[in-house]
Design a protein around this motif. Structure first.
Motif, mmCIF file in Angstrom:
data_model
loop_
_atom_site.group_PDB
_atom_site.id
_atom_site.type_symbol
_atom_site.label_atom_id
_atom_site.label_comp_id
_atom_site.label_asym_id
_atom_site.label_seq_id
_atom_site.Cartn_x
_atom_site.Cartn_y
_atom_site.Cartn_z
ATOM 1 N N ALA A 200 -16.193 15.760 80.351
ATOM 2 C CA ALA A 200 -17.356 15.079 79.994
ATOM 3 C C ALA A 200 -17.601 15.077 79.066
ATOM 4 O O ALA A 200 -18.231 14.403 78.151
ATOM 5 C CB ALA A 200 -18.488 16.060 80.891
ATOM 6 N N GLU A 201 -16.833 16.022 78.029
ATOM 7 C CA GLU A 201 -17.152 16.103 76.510
ATOM 8 C C GLU A 201 -16.349 15.180 75.627
ATOM 9 O O GLU A 201 -16.468 15.028 74.528
ATOM 10 C CB GLU A 201 -16.674 17.915 75.884
ATOM 11 N N ARG A 202 -15.529 14.417 76.339
ATOM 12 C CA ARG A 202 -14.474 13.632 75.620
ATOM 13 C C ARG A 202 -15.079 12.321 75.703
ATOM 14 O O ARG A 202 -16.076 11.759 76.551
ATOM 15 C CB ARG A 202 -13.274 13.458 76.316
ATOM 16 N N THR A 203 -15.079 11.351 74.631
ATOM 17 C CA THR A 203 -15.543 9.974 74.404
ATOM 18 C C THR A 203 -14.521 9.146 75.029
ATOM 19 O O THR A 203 -13.273 8.964 74.914
ATOM 20 C CB THR A 203 -15.416 9.789 72.947
ATOM 21 N N ILE A 204 -15.164 8.236 76.023
ATOM 22 C CA ILE A 204 -14.637 7.031 76.706
ATOM 23 C C ILE A 204 -14.551 5.953 75.823
ATOM 24 O O ILE A 204 -15.872 5.538 75.331
ATOM 25 C CB ILE A 204 -15.046 6.932 77.990
ATOM 26 N N PHE A 205 -13.635 5.209 75.891
ATOM 27 C CA PHE A 205 -13.532 4.028 75.222
ATOM 28 C C PHE A 205 -13.065 2.946 76.082
ATOM 29 O O PHE A 205 -12.181 3.037 76.545
ATOM 30 C CB PHE A 205 -12.515 3.636 73.995
ATOM 31 N N PHE A 206 -14.071 1.803 76.335
ATOM 32 C CA PHE A 206 -13.901 1.016 77.658
ATOM 33 C C PHE A 206 -14.366 -0.354 77.237
ATOM 34 O O PHE A 206 -15.480 -0.380 77.080
ATOM 35 C CB PHE A 206 -14.666 1.376 79.123
ATOM 36 N N TYR A 207 -13.407 -1.223 77.005
ATOM 37 C CA TYR A 207 -13.711 -2.674 76.640
ATOM 38 C C TYR A 207 -12.921 -3.640 77.694
ATOM 39 O O TYR A 207 -11.933 -3.480 77.864
ATOM 40 C CB TYR A 207 -13.292 -2.830 75.120
ATOM 41 N N THR A 208 -13.717 -4.557 78.077
ATOM 42 C CA THR A 208 -13.258 -5.363 78.955
ATOM 43 C C THR A 208 -12.939 -6.722 78.508
ATOM 44 O O THR A 208 -13.525 -7.224 77.617
ATOM 45 C CB THR A 208 -14.251 -5.832 80.271
ATOM 46 N N ILE A 209 -11.533 -6.798 78.328
ATOM 47 C CA ILE A 209 -10.935 -8.142 77.712
ATOM 48 C C ILE A 209 -11.057 -9.298 78.342
ATOM 49 O O ILE A 209 -11.441 -10.300 77.892
ATOM 50 C CB ILE A 209 -9.482 -7.551 77.613
ATOM 51 N N ARG A 210 -10.855 -9.282 79.870
ATOM 52 C CA ARG A 210 -11.202 -10.482 80.704
ATOM 53 C C ARG A 210 -11.456 -9.953 82.023
ATOM 54 O O ARG A 210 -11.008 -8.786 82.498
ATOM 55 C CB ARG A 210 -10.218 -11.377 80.616
ATOM 56 N N GLY A 211 -12.106 -10.801 82.820
ATOM 57 C CA GLY A 211 -12.805 -10.422 84.082
ATOM 58 C C GLY A 211 -13.651 -9.762 84.342
ATOM 59 O O GLY A 211 -14.607 -9.582 83.327
ATOM 60 N N LYS A 212 -14.062 -9.497 85.655
ATOM 61 C CA LYS A 212 -15.454 -8.871 85.933
ATOM 62 C C LYS A 212 -14.956 -7.496 86.865
ATOM 63 O O LYS A 212 -13.932 -7.300 87.366
ATOM 64 C CB LYS A 212 -16.327 -9.781 86.850
ATOM 65 N N GLY B 124 -9.515 4.067 76.722
ATOM 66 C CA GLY B 124 -8.950 5.156 76.040
ATOM 67 C C GLY B 124 -10.053 6.171 76.206
ATOM 68 O O GLY B 124 -11.200 6.046 76.682
ATOM 69 N N HIS B 125 -9.642 7.423 75.678
ATOM 70 C CA HIS B 125 -10.420 8.781 75.497
ATOM 71 C C HIS B 125 -9.906 9.674 74.632
ATOM 72 O O HIS B 125 -8.742 9.680 74.475
ATOM 73 C CB HIS B 125 -10.952 9.246 77.104
ATOM 74 N N ALA B 126 -10.883 10.529 73.902
ATOM 75 C CA ALA B 126 -10.580 11.369 72.934
ATOM 76 C C ALA B 126 -11.438 12.355 72.794
ATOM 77 O O ALA B 126 -12.558 12.006 73.197
ATOM 78 C CB ALA B 126 -10.308 10.563 71.506
ATOM 79 N N ALA B 127 -11.061 13.469 72.136
ATOM 80 C CA ALA B 127 -12.007 14.419 71.867
ATOM 81 C C ALA B 127 -12.611 14.102 70.459
ATOM 82 O O ALA B 127 -11.940 13.650 69.473
ATOM 83 C CB ALA B 127 -11.389 15.703 71.344
ATOM 84 N N PRO B 128 -13.931 14.220 70.487
ATOM 85 C CA PRO B 128 -14.713 13.784 69.188
ATOM 86 C C PRO B 128 -14.616 14.482 68.188
ATOM 87 O O PRO B 128 -14.283 15.904 68.496
ATOM 88 C CB PRO B 128 -16.232 13.485 69.722
ATOM 89 N N PHE B 129 -14.389 14.151 66.965
ATOM 90 C CA PHE B 129 -14.380 15.076 65.924
ATOM 91 C C PHE B 129 -15.618 15.840 65.225
ATOM 92 O O PHE B 129 -15.674 16.698 64.667
ATOM 93 C CB PHE B 129 -13.679 14.229 64.629
#
Length: 284
Positions: A196-208, A244-249
């Motif tokens: 839960a503490e990690r930042t999720i990066f989620f970008y839809t390039i195409r589709g639904k 992606g996901h990562a630990a925030p700085f």
């Protein structure tokens, strides 16, 4: 399941004749620590005898660029002497670190023949302890990036960085970060456990897609709350996602043009060092 805080629509931000949508930053979201910036170029078709991409020599310091070539190609050159042409399905990973000059243009072959072009460029911050690390560059073609199948092949992850279902990505970054592009066929499902503490990066390039109960679509960036560790994705059409996901700085971010540092004084120093030739010389 994690809840979605907001869906951010990428905004039209053309660069010369290059179709561009900027997903980060926009008026509704500044950054998703440590993810700073995302441009989605294309999709579009270039005619034969075109001028190609418009990104001539320019400097960077203090962060990394990860470039995903979905269609077309990119020719990379930098002041550290690195050169490559990366084609569709490949990536470029450049750690600007203490500073370098680079250009991202189309290959002579693409300028001559034209064709489809679609590219994503993501900027990822570096923590203070790595901001002045030595610059480096890696260019990988499609075949260099491990593929991980899920849901009986209805989902294919292209493991760019980190670990995905026990498969190591092509890159092992300086920081604790995972990145992949995900291809999903209609009806395909993917479940992930992300602390839960990690930042999720989620970008839809195409589709639904349906993500943790909410529907989303192409050119939307999802911002999540930090209130759960389950991510459930279902493809409502054929779709492609940058995930992606990562630990925030949790460090100060001061950005000015091509530099991202922790203080205004460090930004001024970056400009001084660039003018003094400390980023190397351009031989392109």
């Amino acid at each position: 399941m994690r809840t979605i805080k907001q869906q951010h629509q990428a905004i039209s931000a053309p660069i010369a004749d290059l179709i561009t949508y900027r997903a980060l930053p926009t008026q509704s979201v500044e950054h998703l620590d440590p993810f700073l910036f995302l441009n989605h170029h294309g999709p579009q078709v270039y005619r034969p005898n075109n001028r190609g991409l418009p990104f001539g020599p320019h400097p960077h310091r203090g962060f990394e660029t990860v470039t995903f070539i979905l269609a077309g190609d990119i020719m990379h050159q930098d002041s550290g002497g690195h050169e490559s042409v990366i084609e569709a399905g490949g990536i470029q990973w450049m750690t600007a670190g203490s500073g370098l000059i680079h250009a991202e243009i189309s290959s002579p072959a693409f300028k001559r023949t034209g064709g489809d072009l679609e590219i994503l460029q993501l900027w990822v911050n570096l923590p203070a302890r790595h901001k002045m690390t030595e610059p480096r560059y890696t260019g990988l073609q499609k075949a260099d990036i491990p593929k991980v199948a899920q849901d009986e092949g209805h989902v294919i992850l292209h493991a760019v960085a980190g670990d995905w279902f026990g498969t190591a990505g092509a890159m092992q970054p300086l920081t604790d970060m995972q990145l992949a592009t995900v291809e999903m066929r209609l009806g395909g499902k993917l479940a992930l456990t992300i602390p839960a503490e990690r930042t999720i990066f989620f970008y839809t390039i195409r589709g639904k897609l349906r993500v943790n109960g909410q529907e989303t679509e192409a050119r939307r960036l999802l911002e999540f709350n930090h209130d759960g560790n389950e991510l459930q994705i279902e493809a409502l059409s054929d779709a492609v996602v940058l995930l992606g996901h990562a630990a925030p700085f949790q460090e100060p971010i001061v950005a000015a043009g091509p530099f991202v540092m922790n203080t205004e004084a460090e930004i001024q120093q970056a400009y001084q060092d660039y003018r003094a030739g400390k980023f190397g010389t351009w031989e392109g």
